[in-house]
Scaffold this active site. Structure first.
Site, PDB file in Angstrom:
ATOM      1  N   ALA A 193       0.819  -1.218   0.000  1.00  0.00           N
ATOM      2  CA  ALA A 193       0.000   0.000   0.000  1.00  0.00           C
ATOM      3  C   ALA A 193       0.852   1.267   0.000  1.00  0.00           C
ATOM      4  O   ALA A 193       0.577   2.211  -0.749  1.00  0.00           O
ATOM      5  CB  ALA A 193      -0.941   0.001   1.206  1.00  0.00           C
ATOM      6  N   PRO A 245      -0.112 -10.850  -6.846  1.00  0.00           N
ATOM      7  CA  PRO A 245       1.354 -10.863  -6.739  1.00  0.00           C
ATOM      8  C   PRO A 245       1.870 -12.212  -6.236  1.00  0.00           C
ATOM      9  O   PRO A 245       1.227 -12.876  -5.420  1.00  0.00           O
ATOM     10  CB  PRO A 245       1.656  -9.773  -5.701  1.00  0.00           C
ATOM     11  N   LYS A 267      -7.754 -15.930   0.495  1.00  0.00           N
ATOM     12  CA  LYS A 267      -7.492 -15.112  -0.696  1.00  0.00           C
ATOM     13  C   LYS A 267      -8.358 -15.572  -1.872  1.00  0.00           C
ATOM     14  O   LYS A 267      -8.893 -14.751  -2.633  1.00  0.00           O
ATOM     15  CB  LYS A 267      -6.003 -15.190  -1.075  1.00  0.00           C
TER      16      LYS A 267
END
Length: 347
Positions: A21, A191, A166
């Site tokens: 972030a 990623p 996820k």
């Protein structure tokens, strides 16, 4: 890259104190956007600004902060208000100790839906979701062909909780867009293991193993195969996925290139870091030794399912569709090591 047209646009970045972030915020500010970041507590603001400064940017009033948590509706409508785009990076951290996998799965899935709902209602143009390679590569029969964006993790009772969270969170996001997204667009970045320059105390769990290697805390390298990517390239891919019309409704694997064995990472450190890598152990541990260690060591136990498996991935889609051009794996490894030494994290 700064354009005047971006000056009027605000981007919400969730989980604003995290490793990926902060690098996204850096690049957004450099591209002229205004940024609003969600944090769990406003006490994190000085730390985030310090990390940005380490990255070469004085954010000033072009960056603001708001508290919001994935587990609560509080403040999400305010957070997205007036934003053109949302980069949703926030995710429950992998827990080593949990009573039930739902402790990771529910916050991840519900958090994504909370952000998407608020974004849709606020008229946001596009959300870029940070998913993970964990939503792509697990549960398949062993293969040497690289995994692509068409692959999804096959969920079974053996799927580790973090990877399951996820996968289910990303699936929920695509289902939401299809069923009730209205005009809201979605792009997803998956990623692989994220390396690259550390800017402060908050960095990815992939970097801890590099730190352990440099500090001589590893007796050797387990036979684990992984792809790597530099965090600066991950952030760049988020920006491309945010603004490029071709990215609408697409997922992109963020990887520097071919996967490599952990012992190759150790060798690259030795070759590039000289005396600073003198404690790095470049011998490969036999699988039986890792299995014995796993009886007492939770970290060793976590890697048992991956011993000997080739986890190759391809970045062709991001390169061809969005013109993405990542640094090499070796550059990412060296940049990580140099930053760990520069910040005094590796003694």
């Amino acid at each position: 890259m700064t354009t005047n047209s971006n000056n009027e646009k605000t981007v919400l970045v969730t989980g604003g104190s995290g490793f990926i972030a902060v690098h996204c915020i850096l690049q957004l500010l450099n591209a002229g956007f205004r940024v609003r970041a969600t944090v769990r507590s406003l006490t994190r603001e000085p730390e985030v600004r310090a990390m940005l400064k380490e990255g070469g940017v004085e954010a000033g009033n072009r960056l603001s902060f708001i508290t919001a948590e994935l587990s609560s509706d509080v403040n999400w409508n305010e957070a997205v208000s007036g934003c053109t785009y949302v980069i949703h990076v926030a995710s429950p951290t992998p827990l080593n100790v949990y009573k039930h996998e739902d402790e990771m799965i529910i916050p991840a899935r519900d958090g994504v839906l909370r952000v998407l709902r608020a974004a849709r209602d606020a008229g946001v143009k596009r959300v870029v979701l940070t998913s993970a390679i964990g939503a792509v590569v697990y549960g398949h029969k062993p293969q040497t062909a690289p995994f692509t964006e068409k692959d999804w993790t096959v969920i079974s009772d053996n799927t580790p909780a973090y990877q399951k969270s996820k996968t289910l969170a990303e699936r929920a996001a695509w289902d939401f867009i299809e069923r009730e997204g209205d005009q809201l667009e979605l792009s997803v970045v998956n990623p692989v293991a994220v390396l690259g320059p550390v800017l402060g105390a908050d960095y990815s769990h992939s970097i801890h193993f590099l730190q352990n290697l440099m500090e001589g805390k590893m007796a050797g390298c387990p036979k684990v195969n992984s792809s790597y990517v530099d965090v600066r390239d991950v952030a760049n891919l988020h920006l491309r996925a945010m603004t490029d019309p071709a990215a609408k409704g697409q997922r992109f694997i963020a990887t520097a290139g071919e996967s490599i064995w952990m012992v190759e990472v150790a060798r690259m450190l030795k070759q590039n870091m000289g005396a600073l890598a003198e404690k790095v152990n470049v011998k490969e541990l036999p699988n039986t030794l890792v299995r014995i260690a796993a009886l007492k060591n939770p970290a060793a136990k976590a890697i048992i399912p991956f011993l000997g498996l080739i986890m190759n991935t391809t970045n062709e889609k991001a390169v061809n569709l969005l013109g993405w051009s990542p640094r090499s794996t070796e550059e990412a490894i060296v940049a990580t090591a140099e930053s760990l030494i520069r910040l005094g994290i590796v003694k």
